[in-house]
Motif scaffolding. Sequence first.
Motif, PDB file in Angstrom:
ATOM      1  N   ILE A 167      48.888  55.339  13.137  1.00 30.56           N
ATOM      2  CA  ILE A 167      48.899  55.244  11.793  1.00 30.56           C
ATOM      3  C   ILE A 167      48.197  54.164  11.046  1.00 30.56           C
ATOM      4  O   ILE A 167      47.542  54.786   9.993  1.00 30.56           O
ATOM      5  N   MET A 168      48.216  53.045  11.377  1.00 28.31           N
ATOM      6  CA  MET A 168      47.688  52.113  10.482  1.00 28.31           C
ATOM      7  C   MET A 168      46.074  52.140  10.554  1.00 28.31           C
ATOM      8  O   MET A 168      45.496  51.832   9.403  1.00 28.31           O
ATOM      9  N   VAL A 169      45.782  52.701  11.530  1.00 25.60           N
ATOM     10  CA  VAL A 169      44.141  52.748  11.671  1.00 25.60           C
ATOM     11  C   VAL A 169      43.434  53.826  10.700  1.00 25.60           C
ATOM     12  O   VAL A 169      42.757  53.751  10.016  1.00 25.60           O
ATOM     13  N   HIS A 170      44.502  54.848  10.576  1.00 23.54           N
ATOM     14  CA  HIS A 170      44.293  56.134   9.586  1.00 23.54           C
ATOM     15  C   HIS A 170      44.601  55.466   8.203  1.00 23.54           C
ATOM     16  O   HIS A 170      43.554  55.926   7.191  1.00 23.54           O
ATOM     17  N   LEU A 171      45.323  54.845   7.883  1.00 21.85           N
ATOM     18  CA  LEU A 171      45.703  54.048   6.703  1.00 21.85           C
ATOM     19  C   LEU A 171      44.742  53.197   6.196  1.00 21.85           C
ATOM     20  O   LEU A 171      44.152  53.234   4.917  1.00 21.85           O
ATOM     21  N   LEU A 172      44.248  52.261   7.005  1.00 24.19           N
ATOM     22  CA  LEU A 172      43.116  51.088   6.784  1.00 24.19           C
ATOM     23  C   LEU A 172      41.915  51.618   6.795  1.00 24.19           C
ATOM     24  O   LEU A 172      40.952  51.246   6.199  1.00 24.19           O
ATOM     25  N   GLN A 173      41.579  52.549   7.680  1.00 25.24           N
ATOM     26  CA  GLN A 173      40.390  53.242   7.751  1.00 25.24           C
ATOM     27  C   GLN A 173      39.322  51.848   8.270  1.00 25.24           C
ATOM     28  O   GLN A 173      38.137  51.729   7.216  1.00 25.24           O
ATOM     29  N   PRO A 174      39.338  50.950   9.061  1.00 27.54           N
ATOM     30  CA  PRO A 174      38.331  50.029   9.177  1.00 27.54           C
ATOM     31  C   PRO A 174      37.051  50.200   9.853  1.00 27.54           C
ATOM     32  O   PRO A 174      36.108  49.497   9.185  1.00 27.54           O
ATOM     33  N   GLY A 175      36.867  51.363  10.240  1.00 29.25           N
ATOM     34  CA  GLY A 175      35.658  51.851  10.598  1.00 29.25           C
ATOM     35  C   GLY A 175      34.913  52.758   9.853  1.00 29.25           C
ATOM     36  O   GLY A 175      33.640  53.142   9.933  1.00 29.25           O
ATOM     37  N   SER A 176      35.459  52.901   8.638  1.00 32.28           N
ATOM     38  CA  SER A 176      34.705  53.908   7.788  1.00 32.28           C
ATOM     39  C   SER A 176      33.473  53.118   7.234  1.00 32.28           C
ATOM     40  O   SER A 176      32.636  53.851   6.477  1.00 32.28           O
ATOM     41  N   GLY A 177      33.425  52.037   6.941  1.00 33.88           N
ATOM     42  CA  GLY A 177      32.450  51.211   6.101  1.00 33.88           C
ATOM     43  C   GLY A 177      31.138  51.401   6.871  1.00 33.88           C
ATOM     44  O   GLY A 177      30.071  50.879   6.487  1.00 33.88           O
ATOM     45  N   LEU A 178      31.075  51.327   8.150  1.00 38.69           N
ATOM     46  CA  LEU A 178      30.073  51.200   8.924  1.00 38.69           C
ATOM     47  C   LEU A 178      29.731  52.544   9.799  1.00 38.69           C
ATOM     48  O   LEU A 178      30.468  53.392  10.617  1.00 38.69           O
ATOM     49  N   THR A 221      32.670  44.737   8.363  1.00 43.18           N
ATOM     50  CA  THR A 221      33.459  45.668   9.002  1.00 43.18           C
ATOM     51  C   THR A 221      34.244  44.992  10.048  1.00 43.18           C
ATOM     52  O   THR A 221      35.540  45.309  10.161  1.00 43.18           O
ATOM     53  N   TYR A 222      33.627  43.803  10.867  1.00 42.28           N
ATOM     54  CA  TYR A 222      34.443  43.284  11.828  1.00 42.28           C
ATOM     55  C   TYR A 222      35.655  42.551  11.090  1.00 42.28           C
ATOM     56  O   TYR A 222      36.857  42.536  11.657  1.00 42.28           O
ATOM     57  N   LEU A 245      34.131  44.722  21.725  1.00 42.33           N
ATOM     58  CA  LEU A 245      33.939  43.471  22.515  1.00 42.33           C
ATOM     59  C   LEU A 245      33.411  42.219  21.810  1.00 42.33           C
ATOM     60  O   LEU A 245      33.838  41.005  22.056  1.00 42.33           O
ATOM     61  N   ALA A 246      32.713  42.279  20.587  1.00 39.91           N
ATOM     62  CA  ALA A 246      32.575  41.034  20.051  1.00 39.91           C
ATOM     63  C   ALA A 246      33.534  40.261  19.503  1.00 39.91           C
ATOM     64  O   ALA A 246      33.272  38.938  19.426  1.00 39.91           O
ATOM     65  N   VAL A 247      34.755  40.856  19.091  1.00 38.09           N
ATOM     66  CA  VAL A 247      35.923  40.030  18.548  1.00 38.09           C
ATOM     67  C   VAL A 247      36.946  40.395  19.224  1.00 38.09           C
ATOM     68  O   VAL A 247      38.115  40.225  19.020  1.00 38.09           O
ATOM     69  N   ASP A 248      36.838  40.929  20.658  1.00 40.51           N
ATOM     70  CA  ASP A 248      37.869  41.155  21.465  1.00 40.51           C
ATOM     71  C   ASP A 248      38.968  39.894  21.488  1.00 40.51           C
ATOM     72  O   ASP A 248      40.083  40.050  21.805  1.00 40.51           O
ATOM     73  N   HIS A 249      38.103  38.998  21.833  1.00 38.97           N
ATOM     74  CA  HIS A 249      38.996  37.486  22.136  1.00 38.97           C
ATOM     75  C   HIS A 249      39.765  36.976  20.853  1.00 38.97           C
ATOM     76  O   HIS A 249      41.124  36.733  21.430  1.00 38.97           O
ATOM     77  N   LEU A 250      39.341  37.313  20.083  1.00 33.26           N
ATOM     78  CA  LEU A 250      40.170  36.931  18.721  1.00 33.26           C
ATOM     79  C   LEU A 250      41.322  37.669  18.586  1.00 33.26           C
ATOM     80  O   LEU A 250      42.584  37.512  18.081  1.00 33.26           O
ATOM     81  N   LEU A 251      41.233  39.131  19.005  1.00 30.84           N
ATOM     82  CA  LEU A 251      42.297  39.983  19.010  1.00 30.84           C
ATOM     83  C   LEU A 251      43.314  39.967  20.256  1.00 30.84           C
ATOM     84  O   LEU A 251      44.475  40.096  20.185  1.00 30.84           O
ATOM     85  N   ASP A 252      42.537  39.415  21.527  1.00 32.49           N
ATOM     86  CA  ASP A 252      43.411  39.313  22.536  1.00 32.49           C
ATOM     87  C   ASP A 252      44.591  38.181  22.244  1.00 32.49           C
ATOM     88  O   ASP A 252      45.634  38.042  22.769  1.00 32.49           O
ATOM     89  N   MET A 253      44.290  37.168  21.285  1.00 31.48           N
ATOM     90  CA  MET A 253      45.384  36.220  20.997  1.00 31.48           C
ATOM     91  C   MET A 253      46.387  36.640  20.392  1.00 31.48           C
ATOM     92  O   MET A 253      47.537  36.573  20.788  1.00 31.48           O
ATOM     93  N   GLY A 254      46.242  37.596  19.642  1.00 31.17           N
ATOM     94  CA  GLY A 254      47.188  38.090  18.849  1.00 31.17           C
ATOM     95  C   GLY A 254      48.058  38.975  19.668  1.00 31.17           C
ATOM     96  O   GLY A 254      49.432  39.139  19.409  1.00 31.17           O
ATOM     97  N   ARG A 255      47.492  39.861  20.403  1.00 27.55           N
ATOM     98  CA  ARG A 255      48.337  41.043  21.360  1.00 27.55           C
ATOM     99  C   ARG A 255      49.089  40.283  22.666  1.00 27.55           C
ATOM    100  O   ARG A 255      50.113  40.764  22.725  1.00 27.55           O
TER     101      ARG A 255
END
Length: 420
Positions: A99-110, A220-221, A374-384
Amino acid sequence: MNRIFTILIVSAMMLGVAVGWVVNQYASPASAKVVAENLSIITDVFLRLIKMIIAPLVFSTLVAGIAHMEDSASIGRVGIKALGWFVCASIVSLTIGLIMVHLLQPGSGLSLSIPDGGKAAAAVDMSKFTLRAFVTHLVPASIIQAMADNEILQIVIFSVFVGSAVAAIDDRAPAVLALVEQIAAIMLKVTGYVMKTAPFAIFAALAATIATQGIGVLATYAKFVGGFYLSLGVLWALLIAVVVLVVGPRALKLMGAVRQPALLAFSTASSEAAYPGTLQALEQWGVSKRVASFVLPLGYSFNLDGSMMYCTFATLFIAQVYGVHLSIAQQITMLLLLMVTSKGMAGVPRASLVVIAATLSYFRLPEAGLLLILAVDHLLDMGRSATNVVGNSVAAAVVAKWENQIEVPASSEAAAATAA
């Protein structure tokens, strides 16, 4: 060792951005494309390494996990209640990510074009997806062919049958299960070797992307990372609300009790590193040792809320980047597929990347999209990782409440009597 790897990841990101910017600014578009193509050799090798481990890793870990579930189910109602909670939490986590990825559309700008070759045509042409095709596609005509093609859902179906059979045959299960566990251990070690090459792939992926797309891709990142952490906030709020509703206001003290383990998981990007502290915090808060020592280990295998939410969020982000539309039926299928495959990935380094790679392959999405996250996976791995700790703590508290196994510490009782 984990700190050194983190330094390498961050250094690779910074170097990749710097090299990509220099090439983008001072080289001609044709030269920049040539540089990006040469860098893609590294990323292509990394992708092939990821694809290489998918089939044996999914098969061995799922068979071992399903076979051991028979042991947990025999414990009785505690196991059933815990697994029931895990299934519900998995569905909620995956759905929030969707739901959140549809609401935020983070990939639509690239708006990236689908890479030539591979599965580009299949990624665009989704018209052949029907109920009949899906159901018949579930069962492999040949497990060898399914593994060769990385048909993840067919591998899952075969693994379910094998795992259930191993659990049902008492006299032969120990030998077969030992063999499967040995295969799983070997594949986990191989996965560890593959993930050690991640800094090189991160450098190459960032440098190649920025060289051709420009520094603006970092926006976009930022949107992707910010959107994911916002989604984690929604999941945390829901988990806290549910545990307060089930356990009562005292559940808020549970969040304070697991604060240190969650911070440890965040800083190390490893929920496993926080396991001892989480177990101790749960028992000090009041969860009985019987429940905590059973639910928490099971949760680390079947209740990785943050990791599951990331799988849907990242997969659909990749689809948005390449302009690929997935129907509602396909997205529901994705939820079910991720719910099953994520259960067999506990303890796998960068497990989410392996699960996402398998999902991309199944839905014929561009595999190069894996390099974007992959480029930002480590930053996200901390949160998850921190979210996994909170989710398992909530699960243990809820099951303990259902079993009347919450023992209020003497200090809390004395404080309550003094207040009265």
